[in-house]
Design a protein around this motif. Structure first.
Motif, PDB file in Angstrom:
ATOM      1  N   PRO A   1      39.896  12.114  24.489  1.00 24.00           N
ATOM      2  CA  PRO A   1      39.642  11.877  23.068  1.00 24.00           C
ATOM      3  C   PRO A   1      38.149  11.667  22.864  1.00 24.00           C
ATOM      4  O   PRO A   1      37.373  11.615  23.823  1.00 24.00           O
ATOM      5  N   ASP A   2      37.738  11.515  21.621  1.00 24.47           N
ATOM      6  CA  ASP A   2      36.305  11.305  21.368  1.00 24.47           C
ATOM      7  C   ASP A   2      35.826   9.992  21.971  1.00 24.47           C
ATOM      8  O   ASP A   2      34.676   9.888  22.412  1.00 24.47           O
TER       9      ASP A   2
ATOM     10  N   TYR B   1      30.780  15.090  21.876  1.00 25.79           N
ATOM     11  CA  TYR B   1      31.206  14.580  20.576  1.00 25.79           C
ATOM     12  C   TYR B   1      29.996  14.541  19.654  1.00 25.79           C
ATOM     13  O   TYR B   1      28.925  14.058  20.019  1.00 25.79           O
TER      14      TYR B   1
ATOM     15  N   ARG C   1      33.165  10.815  24.621  1.00 26.09           N
ATOM     16  CA  ARG C   1      33.270  12.138  25.238  1.00 26.09           C
ATOM     17  C   ARG C   1      31.957  12.911  25.094  1.00 26.09           C
ATOM     18  O   ARG C   1      31.351  12.944  24.028  1.00 26.09           O
TER      19      ARG C   1
ATOM     20  N   LYS D   1      41.511   8.657  13.973  1.00 27.31           N
ATOM     21  CA  LYS D   1      42.718   9.417  14.289  1.00 27.31           C
ATOM     22  C   LYS D   1      43.126   9.093  15.724  1.00 27.31           C
ATOM     23  O   LYS D   1      42.279   9.056  16.614  1.00 27.31           O
TER      24      LYS D   1
ATOM     25  N   ASP E   1      44.469  10.181  18.991  1.00 28.94           N
ATOM     26  CA  ASP E   1      44.690  11.410  19.757  1.00 28.94           C
ATOM     27  C   ASP E   1      45.951  11.288  20.600  1.00 28.94           C
ATOM     28  O   ASP E   1      46.720  12.226  20.710  1.00 28.94           O
ATOM     29  N   TRP E   2      46.114  10.131  21.239  1.00 27.69           N
ATOM     30  CA  TRP E   2      47.337   9.816  21.965  1.00 27.69           C
ATOM     31  C   TRP E   2      47.495   8.298  22.023  1.00 27.69           C
ATOM     32  O   TRP E   2      46.535   7.557  21.896  1.00 27.69           O
TER      33      TRP E   2
ATOM     34  N   MET F   1      37.370   6.079  23.996  1.00 22.96           N
ATOM     35  CA  MET F   1      38.456   5.233  24.489  1.00 22.96           C
ATOM     36  C   MET F   1      37.866   4.109  25.312  1.00 22.96           C
ATOM     37  O   MET F   1      36.669   4.100  25.625  1.00 22.96           O
TER      38      MET F   1
ATOM     39  N   THR G   1      40.573  16.206  29.433  1.00 17.01           N
ATOM     40  CA  THR G   1      41.121  16.331  28.082  1.00 17.01           C
ATOM     41  C   THR G   1      40.996  14.965  27.416  1.00 17.01           C
ATOM     42  O   THR G   1      41.972  14.240  27.275  1.00 17.01           O
TER      43      THR G   1
ATOM     44  N   ARG H   1      38.414  10.521  17.036  1.00 21.28           N
ATOM     45  CA  ARG H   1      39.722  10.552  17.693  1.00 21.28           C
ATOM     46  C   ARG H   1      39.691   9.628  18.910  1.00 21.28           C
ATOM     47  O   ARG H   1      38.786   9.724  19.731  1.00 21.28           O
ATOM     48  N   ILE H   2      40.686   8.760  18.999  1.00 18.92           N
ATOM     49  CA  ILE H   2      40.684   7.756  20.059  1.00 18.92           C
ATOM     50  C   ILE H   2      41.993   7.798  20.844  1.00 18.92           C
ATOM     51  O   ILE H   2      43.016   8.281  20.357  1.00 18.92           O
ATOM     52  N   GLY H   3      41.940   7.283  22.066  1.00 16.93           N
ATOM     53  CA  GLY H   3      43.140   6.989  22.838  1.00 16.93           C
ATOM     54  C   GLY H   3      43.446   5.512  22.697  1.00 16.93           C
ATOM     55  O   GLY H   3      42.528   4.691  22.631  1.00 16.93           O
TER      56      GLY H   3
END
Length: 546
Positions: free
Chosen positions: A109-110, A364, A361, A85, A87-88, A112, A107, A50-52
């Motif tokens: 993501p995995d 992870y 993160r 995916k 995340d934002w 960024m 908070t 999960r990435i930003g």
């Protein structure tokens, strides 16, 4: 009944069988198996990363691609079995604020991409995974060669207390240089201006002697924008005045070694005041764009064919020169390592190799997946481009520009063949550069004027940037000037933005004649009181701890 020896043998056999059985059971907490211990190893079971992501809201894909559905997402899934995916996702201009909020609230993501300032905040908050082992184990040989090309500087920026807490970017070494209308010089019988005195004379001629021959007084001498110079955080940028300051041995925004060996801040030195005095004269004489800071983009004057001189890195050949050529195909923009200082040196600010970082993160489960994705992006960027590239950072050998220029010269001169560079895979664009050059650069190969180019060639922007701009990295008069400190201190985290904004505002006002030159001295004292002296002491302490 079993005798004692038989019982011992059977007990030992059972232990061996149980151990072997357990060794064949995958660890439920990891998707890794032996085959996956490879820079491009595919996971046996799919995993999620999960990435930003920052995006350009104005960008439109003509093939229907989106940040979530594009060739990169597909390639990463097919090659590595990693599901990307988002995340934002926010607009690029809001990315910094979003990351700051994520850091403050933990908070994350995995993974960024963050700035150096944000990296330090995350390190302080203990939010990051240690990448030391996974980098050494999974980073591809090409990635390692690129990061090693900085002689340890990239790793230094990413390492804290002996732990690698981020994957650092590496940018090719580049400098600010003079881009000038050679056709205007030729029309007016002038040479490229080697000194500040000649620069002033040339800018005056461009303003007063109708260099475009349209009979109107509508040309601009020196085109610049609101950012007057690059500081130690980033650079080189376009449409600033770095080389003018450097001609006075002034390096605003850099930390320099003072006469006593201690750090001093370049912006507050007497040389900077002298440079500001000259720039004030140039602006007051109408030789610097009178719409400086007002135009929607400083490139307007260049693209419209009204500007004669601007300062930018080698990438001026990517932009804005090609846009200017659309309006006037005969606009002959050439680049030079000018103006020189009083001793005949072209003093060029040198910038840190690392400006952004991929972070993972803490907690992870698959930190090595981030390294694998970076390996894949580095290897396959030529296939899929940069649009919607996840976790995008620059990874280029530090000497990429100068090495490519020399290789192009060798191939054009017939001294080498493109295949002679086949083992230089870390220079990811070199293969195409060398194979395309003779369809892009027209004879004679030692002349770079615009009439000797196929401007419609697919590699024109790249080749023009290298052979017109990049050649200046090999100029014999080049004197490289580095900041002695590129990081942040504790007080910088709260005071630096305010100090820099006040500095840029005042310098702009002095140049434009809104504030007197004497305001510089008052500002220096204010800078010291408002945290500058404390920051200088912190820089000195940080330097002593190296």
């Amino acid at each position: 009944m079993l005798n004692k020896s038989a019982a011992v043998f059977i007990f030992a056999l059972l232990i061996v069988i149980a151990t072997c059985s357990r060794s064949n059971i995958p660890d439920s907490g990891s998707a890794l198996v032996t085959a996956e211990h490879h820079p491009f190893g595919k996971y046996e079971q799919p995993i999620t990363l999960r990435i930003g992501m920052g995006v350009d809201p104005t960008f439109k894909s003509y093939t229907g691609e989106t940040p979530a559905r594009n060739p990169w997402v597909t390639a990463i899934k097919d090659t590595l079995n990693v599901n990307i995916k988002i995340d934002w996702m926010v607009a690029n201009e809001n990315m910094e604020q979003k990351i700051d909020l994520a850091i403050a609230s933990n908070t994350l993501p995995d993974a960024m991409v963050v700035s150096q300032f944000q990296l330090k905040q995350m390190v302080k908050a203990d939010e990051l995974a240690d990448l030391t082992e996974v980098y050494h184990r999974y980073a591809s040989p090409v990635m390692k060669r690129i990061i090693d090309s900085t002689n340890g500087k990239a790793m230094e920026h990413a390492t804290f207390d002996g732990k690698m807490l981020a994957l650092p970017s590496v940018e090719a070494e580049d400098i600010s240089m003079m881009w000038i209308r050679q056709d205007w010089l030729d029309r007016l019988g002038l040479q490229p201006p080697a000194t500040m005195e000649k620069l002033e004379q040339t800018a005056r001629a461009f303003v007063e002697r109708d260099p475009d021959g349209n009979g109107r007084a509508d040309t601009v001498g020196i085109v610049t924008g609101p950012s007057l110079y690059d500081d130690f955080h980033s650079g080189p940028g376009s449409f600033n005045l770095n080389p003018v300051f450097s001609a006075y041995n002034s390096y605003p925004g850099f930390w320099l070694k003072g006469a006593d060996g201690k750090p001093v801040y370049g912006s507050i030195q007497p040389e900077t005041k002298a440079a500001l005095a000259k720039l004030r004269d140039l602006y007051g004489s109408g030789l610097i764009d009178q719409e400086m800071g007002i135009r929607e983009s400083p490139a307007e004057a260049v693209i419209d064919g009204k500007g004669g001189i601007f300062f930018a890195p080698f990438s001026g050949g990517y932009w804005p020169v090609p846009e200017a050529l659309k309006n006037n195909p005969r606009a002959n923009w050439q680049a030079y390592a000018l103006p020189l200082d009083a001793d005949g040196h072209f003093n060029a600010k040198m910038f840190k190799p690392t400006k952004s970082f991929v972070v993972v993160r803490k907690g992870y489960e698959y930190p090595e997946a981030v390294i694998k994705v970076a390996n894949l992006i580095l290897r396959d960027e030529y296939k899929y481009g940069i649009d919607f590239q996840p976790l995008r950072i620059t990874l280029a050998p530090r000497d990429e520009i100068s090495f490519s220029v020399k290789a192009l010269h060798d191939v054009m001169a017939g001294e080498s063949k493109p295949e002679d560079f086949a083992d230089k895979v870390e220079y990811s664009l070199l293969h195409n550069d060398l194979n395309a050059i003779k369809n892009t650069k027209l004879a004679p190969y030692d002349r770079t004027d615009i009439q000797y180019w196929n401007t419609r060639g697919s590699n024109f922007k790249r080749a023009y940037s290298l052979l017109v701009g990049g050649r200046n990295l090999l100029d014999p008069n080049l004197n490289k000037v580095s900041s002695i400190y590129y990081s942040h201190t504790e007080t910088m985290e709260t005071q630096w933005r305010h100090l820099v904004d006040a500095e840029m505002d005042l310098f702009t006002q002095i140049i434009m004649g809104v504030a007197p030159l004497e305001a510089f001295d008052r500002w220096v004292e204010e800078w010291k009181r408002q945290g500058g002296d404390r920051i200088t002491d912190e820089v000195a302490q940080a330097m002593m701890q190296r």
